[in-house]
Scaffold this motif. Structure first.
Motif, PDB file in Angstrom:
ATOM      1  N   LEU A   1       0.850  -1.192   0.000  1.00 16.31           N
ATOM      2  CA  LEU A   1       0.000   0.000   0.000  1.00 16.31           C
ATOM      3  C   LEU A   1       0.884   1.240   0.000  1.00 16.31           C
ATOM      4  N   HIS A   2       0.486   2.217  -0.739  1.00 11.08           N
ATOM      5  CA  HIS A   2       1.242   3.465  -0.769  1.00 11.08           C
ATOM      6  C   HIS A   2       0.963   4.252   0.508  1.00 11.08           C
ATOM      7  N   ALA A   3       1.972   4.932   0.979  1.00 15.96           N
ATOM      8  CA  ALA A   3       1.834   5.722   2.198  1.00 15.96           C
ATOM      9  C   ALA A   3       0.770   6.800   2.042  1.00 15.96           C
ATOM     10  N   ILE A   4       0.622   7.328   0.843  1.00 11.61           N
ATOM     11  CA  ILE A   4      -0.368   8.384   0.607  1.00 11.61           C
ATOM     12  C   ILE A   4      -1.792   7.838   0.735  1.00 11.61           C
ATOM     13  N   SER A   5      -2.028   6.631   0.202  1.00 14.63           N
ATOM     14  CA  SER A   5      -3.375   6.071   0.311  1.00 14.63           C
ATOM     15  C   SER A   5      -3.691   5.698   1.754  1.00 14.63           C
ATOM     16  N   VAL A   6      -2.701   5.261   2.506  1.00 12.82           N
ATOM     17  CA  VAL A   6      -2.913   4.987   3.930  1.00 12.82           C
ATOM     18  C   VAL A   6      -3.220   6.284   4.660  1.00 12.82           C
ATOM     19  N   LYS A   7      -2.488   7.342   4.330  1.00 13.54           N
ATOM     20  CA  LYS A   7      -2.690   8.634   4.982  1.00 13.54           C
ATOM     21  C   LYS A   7      -4.071   9.206   4.660  1.00 13.54           C
ATOM     22  N   ARG A   8      -4.504   9.092   3.423  1.00 13.64           N
ATOM     23  CA  ARG A   8      -5.809   9.641   3.039  1.00 13.64           C
ATOM     24  C   ARG A   8      -6.966   8.869   3.667  1.00 13.64           C
ATOM     25  N   SER A   9      -6.799   7.571   3.813  1.00 13.52           N
ATOM     26  CA  SER A   9      -7.894   6.759   4.338  1.00 13.52           C
ATOM     27  C   SER A   9      -7.897   6.667   5.858  1.00 13.52           C
ATOM     28  N   PHE A  10      -6.733   6.539   6.460  1.00 12.63           N
ATOM     29  CA  PHE A  10      -6.666   6.276   7.895  1.00 12.63           C
ATOM     30  C   PHE A  10      -5.859   7.297   8.691  1.00 12.63           C
ATOM     31  N   LYS A  11      -5.285   8.287   8.059  1.00 10.93           N
ATOM     32  CA  LYS A  11      -4.460   9.325   8.676  1.00 10.93           C
ATOM     33  C   LYS A  11      -3.070   8.844   9.063  1.00 10.93           C
ATOM     34  N   ALA A  12      -2.952   7.598   9.518  1.00 14.18           N
ATOM     35  CA  ALA A  12      -1.642   7.077   9.915  1.00 14.18           C
ATOM     36  C   ALA A  12      -1.666   5.554   9.857  1.00 14.18           C
ATOM     37  N   TRP A  13      -0.489   4.966   9.784  1.00 15.37           N
ATOM     38  CA  TRP A  13      -0.342   3.519   9.693  1.00 15.37           C
ATOM     39  C   TRP A  13      -0.922   2.817  10.923  1.00 15.37           C
ATOM     40  N   LYS A  14      -0.764   3.431  12.101  1.00 13.92           N
ATOM     41  CA  LYS A  14      -1.240   2.797  13.331  1.00 13.92           C
ATOM     42  C   LYS A  14      -2.763   2.655  13.340  1.00 13.92           C
ATOM     43  N   TYR A  15      -3.469   3.580  12.684  1.00 12.77           N
ATOM     44  CA  TYR A  15      -4.929   3.477  12.630  1.00 12.77           C
ATOM     45  C   TYR A  15      -5.372   2.374  11.673  1.00 12.77           C
ATOM     46  N   LEU A  16      -4.604   2.142  10.635  1.00 14.17           N
ATOM     47  CA  LEU A  16      -4.880   1.019   9.742  1.00 14.17           C
ATOM     48  C   LEU A  16      -4.699  -0.297  10.493  1.00 14.17           C
ATOM     49  N   LEU A  17      -3.635  -0.394  11.272  1.00 20.35           N
ATOM     50  CA  LEU A  17      -3.407  -1.611  12.060  1.00 20.35           C
ATOM     51  C   LEU A  17      -4.521  -1.834  13.075  1.00 20.35           C
ATOM     52  N   HIS A  18      -4.977  -0.752  13.684  1.00 18.44           N
ATOM     53  CA  HIS A  18      -6.072  -0.860  14.651  1.00 18.44           C
ATOM     54  C   HIS A  18      -7.358  -1.320  13.967  1.00 18.44           C
ATOM     55  N   ALA A  19      -7.638  -0.795  12.773  1.00 18.06           N
ATOM     56  CA  ALA A  19      -8.823  -1.214  12.024  1.00 18.06           C
ATOM     57  C   ALA A  19      -8.734  -2.687  11.644  1.00 18.06           C
ATOM     58  N   LEU A  20      -7.546  -3.158  11.302  1.00 19.78           N
ATOM     59  CA  LEU A  20      -7.369  -4.577  10.992  1.00 19.78           C
ATOM     60  C   LEU A  20      -7.649  -5.438  12.221  1.00 19.78           C
ATOM     61  N   LYS A  21      -7.214  -4.978  13.396  1.00 17.93           N
ATOM     62  CA  LYS A  21      -7.465  -5.725  14.627  1.00 17.93           C
ATOM     63  C   LYS A  21      -8.959  -5.835  14.901  1.00 17.93           C
ATOM     64  N   LEU A  22      -9.695  -4.747  14.629  1.00 12.84           N
ATOM     65  CA  LEU A  22     -11.125  -4.752  14.908  1.00 12.84           C
ATOM     66  C   LEU A  22     -11.922  -5.550  13.881  1.00 12.84           C
ATOM     67  N   LYS A  23     -11.624  -5.360  12.598  1.00 14.02           N
ATOM     68  CA  LYS A  23     -12.396  -6.004  11.533  1.00 14.02           C
ATOM     69  C   LYS A  23     -12.026  -7.467  11.340  1.00 14.02           C
ATOM     70  N   HIS A  24     -10.772  -7.814  11.580  1.00 16.59           N
ATOM     71  CA  HIS A  24     -10.294  -9.178  11.342  1.00 16.59           C
ATOM     72  C   HIS A  24      -9.528  -9.675  12.566  1.00 16.59           C
ATOM     73  N   PRO A  25     -10.244 -10.089  13.613  1.00 16.94           N
ATOM     74  CA  PRO A  25      -9.554 -10.519  14.845  1.00 16.94           C
ATOM     75  C   PRO A  25      -8.739 -11.804  14.667  1.00 16.94           C
ATOM     76  N   GLU A  26      -9.003 -12.571  13.603  1.00 18.74           N
ATOM     77  CA  GLU A  26      -8.232 -13.801  13.401  1.00 18.74           C
ATOM     78  C   GLU A  26      -6.777 -13.512  13.071  1.00 18.74           C
ATOM     79  N   LEU A  27      -6.482 -12.297  12.603  1.00 14.11           N
ATOM     80  CA  LEU A  27      -5.086 -11.922  12.354  1.00 14.11           C
ATOM     81  C   LEU A  27      -4.323 -11.756  13.664  1.00 14.11           C
ATOM     82  N   ALA A  28      -5.010 -11.309  14.697  1.00 19.14           N
ATOM     83  CA  ALA A  28      -4.356 -11.065  15.979  1.00 19.14           C
ATOM     84  C   ALA A  28      -4.136 -12.362  16.741  1.00 19.14           C
TER      85      ALA A  28
END
Length: 105
Positions: free
Chosen positions: A41-68
Protein backbone atom coordinates in the motif's frame (compact mmCIF):
# COMPACT_ATOMS: atom_id res chain seq x y z
CA UNK A 1 -15.77 7.93 -2.03
CA UNK A 2 -13.92 7.98 1.28
CA UNK A 3 -15.74 4.96 2.73
CA UNK A 4 -15.20 2.85 -0.38
CA UNK A 5 -11.57 3.85 -0.58
CA UNK A 6 -11.08 3.11 3.10
CA UNK A 7 -12.65 -0.34 2.72
CA UNK A 8 -10.54 -1.04 -0.36
CA UNK A 9 -7.32 -0.13 1.47
CA UNK A 10 -8.40 -2.28 4.43
CA UNK A 11 -9.13 -5.25 2.13
CA UNK A 12 -5.76 -4.96 0.40
CA UNK A 13 -3.98 -4.76 3.75
CA UNK A 14 -5.92 -7.79 5.02
CA UNK A 15 -4.87 -9.78 1.97
CA UNK A 16 -1.22 -8.89 2.48
CA UNK A 17 -1.25 -9.61 6.20
CA UNK A 18 -2.95 -12.96 5.66
CA UNK A 19 -0.76 -14.01 2.72
CA UNK A 20 2.57 -13.11 4.30
CA UNK A 21 1.60 -13.90 7.92
CA UNK A 22 2.58 -10.46 9.17
CA UNK A 23 2.16 -9.43 12.82
CA UNK A 24 -0.15 -6.55 13.65
CA UNK A 25 2.59 -4.53 15.30
CA UNK A 26 4.79 -4.22 12.21
CA UNK A 27 6.19 -0.88 11.07
CA UNK A 28 5.31 0.44 7.63
CA UNK A 29 8.89 0.25 6.33
CA UNK A 30 9.17 -3.40 7.37
CA UNK A 31 5.80 -4.14 5.78
CA UNK A 32 6.90 -2.49 2.55
CA UNK A 33 10.18 -4.40 2.42
CA UNK A 34 8.43 -7.76 3.00
CA UNK A 35 5.52 -7.26 0.60
CA UNK A 36 7.55 -5.38 -1.97
CA UNK A 37 7.40 -1.74 -3.00
CA UNK A 38 5.17 -2.41 -6.01
CA UNK A 39 2.59 -4.51 -4.16
CA UNK A 40 2.55 -2.66 -0.83
CA UNK A 41 0.00 0.00 0.00
CA UNK A 42 1.24 3.46 -0.77
CA UNK A 43 1.83 5.72 2.20
CA UNK A 44 -0.37 8.38 0.61
CA UNK A 45 -3.37 6.07 0.31
CA UNK A 46 -2.91 4.99 3.93
CA UNK A 47 -2.69 8.63 4.98
CA UNK A 48 -5.81 9.64 3.04
CA UNK A 49 -7.89 6.76 4.34
CA UNK A 50 -6.67 6.28 7.90
CA UNK A 51 -4.46 9.32 8.68
CA UNK A 52 -1.64 7.08 9.91
CA UNK A 53 -0.34 3.52 9.69
CA UNK A 54 -1.24 2.80 13.33
CA UNK A 55 -4.93 3.48 12.63
CA UNK A 56 -4.88 1.02 9.74
CA UNK A 57 -3.41 -1.61 12.06
CA UNK A 58 -6.07 -0.86 14.65
CA UNK A 59 -8.82 -1.21 12.02
CA UNK A 60 -7.37 -4.58 10.99
CA UNK A 61 -7.46 -5.72 14.63
CA UNK A 62 -11.13 -4.75 14.91
CA UNK A 63 -12.40 -6.00 11.53
CA UNK A 64 -10.29 -9.18 11.34
CA UNK A 65 -9.55 -10.52 14.85
CA UNK A 66 -8.23 -13.80 13.40
CA UNK A 67 -5.09 -11.92 12.35
CA UNK A 68 -4.36 -11.06 15.98
CA UNK A 69 -4.83 -14.64 17.20
CA UNK A 70 -1.47 -16.34 17.19
CA UNK A 71 -1.47 -20.07 16.51
CA UNK A 72 -0.87 -22.04 19.67
CA UNK A 73 2.15 -24.29 19.58
CA UNK A 74 1.41 -27.96 19.28
CA UNK A 75 2.00 -29.90 22.48
CA UNK A 76 5.19 -31.88 22.56
CA UNK A 77 4.73 -35.55 21.78
CA UNK A 78 4.76 -37.83 24.77
CA UNK A 79 7.93 -39.83 25.05
CA UNK A 80 7.59 -43.48 24.12
CA UNK A 81 7.44 -45.74 27.15
CA UNK A 82 10.80 -47.28 27.84
CA UNK A 83 10.91 -50.99 27.20
CA UNK A 84 11.09 -53.08 30.33
CA UNK A 85 14.48 -54.69 30.79
CA UNK A 86 14.39 -58.37 29.97
CA UNK A 87 15.07 -60.72 32.82
CA UNK A 88 18.47 -62.27 32.69
CA UNK A 89 18.09 -66.09 32.64
CA UNK A 90 21.46 -66.48 34.35
CA UNK A 91 20.25 -64.38 37.26
CA UNK A 92 17.47 -66.85 38.00
CA UNK A 93 19.95 -69.73 37.90
CA UNK A 94 22.39 -67.95 40.19
CA UNK A 95 19.64 -67.39 42.77
CA UNK A 96 18.54 -70.99 42.53
CA UNK A 97 22.07 -72.40 42.86
CA UNK A 98 22.74 -71.15 46.42
CA UNK A 99 19.39 -72.51 47.54
CA UNK A 100 20.30 -75.95 46.22
CA UNK A 101 23.67 -75.82 47.93
CA UNK A 102 22.06 -75.02 51.26
CA UNK A 103 19.69 -77.96 50.97
CA UNK A 104 22.59 -80.35 50.33
CA UNK A 105 24.42 -79.30 53.53
Amino acid sequence: MAVRQKQKVLDIAYGHFKEFGLPLDIEYKSYQSIVGPREALHAISVKRSFKAWKYLLHALKLKHPELAAKPEPKPAPKPAPEPKPKKDPLEALSKAAPAEEKSED
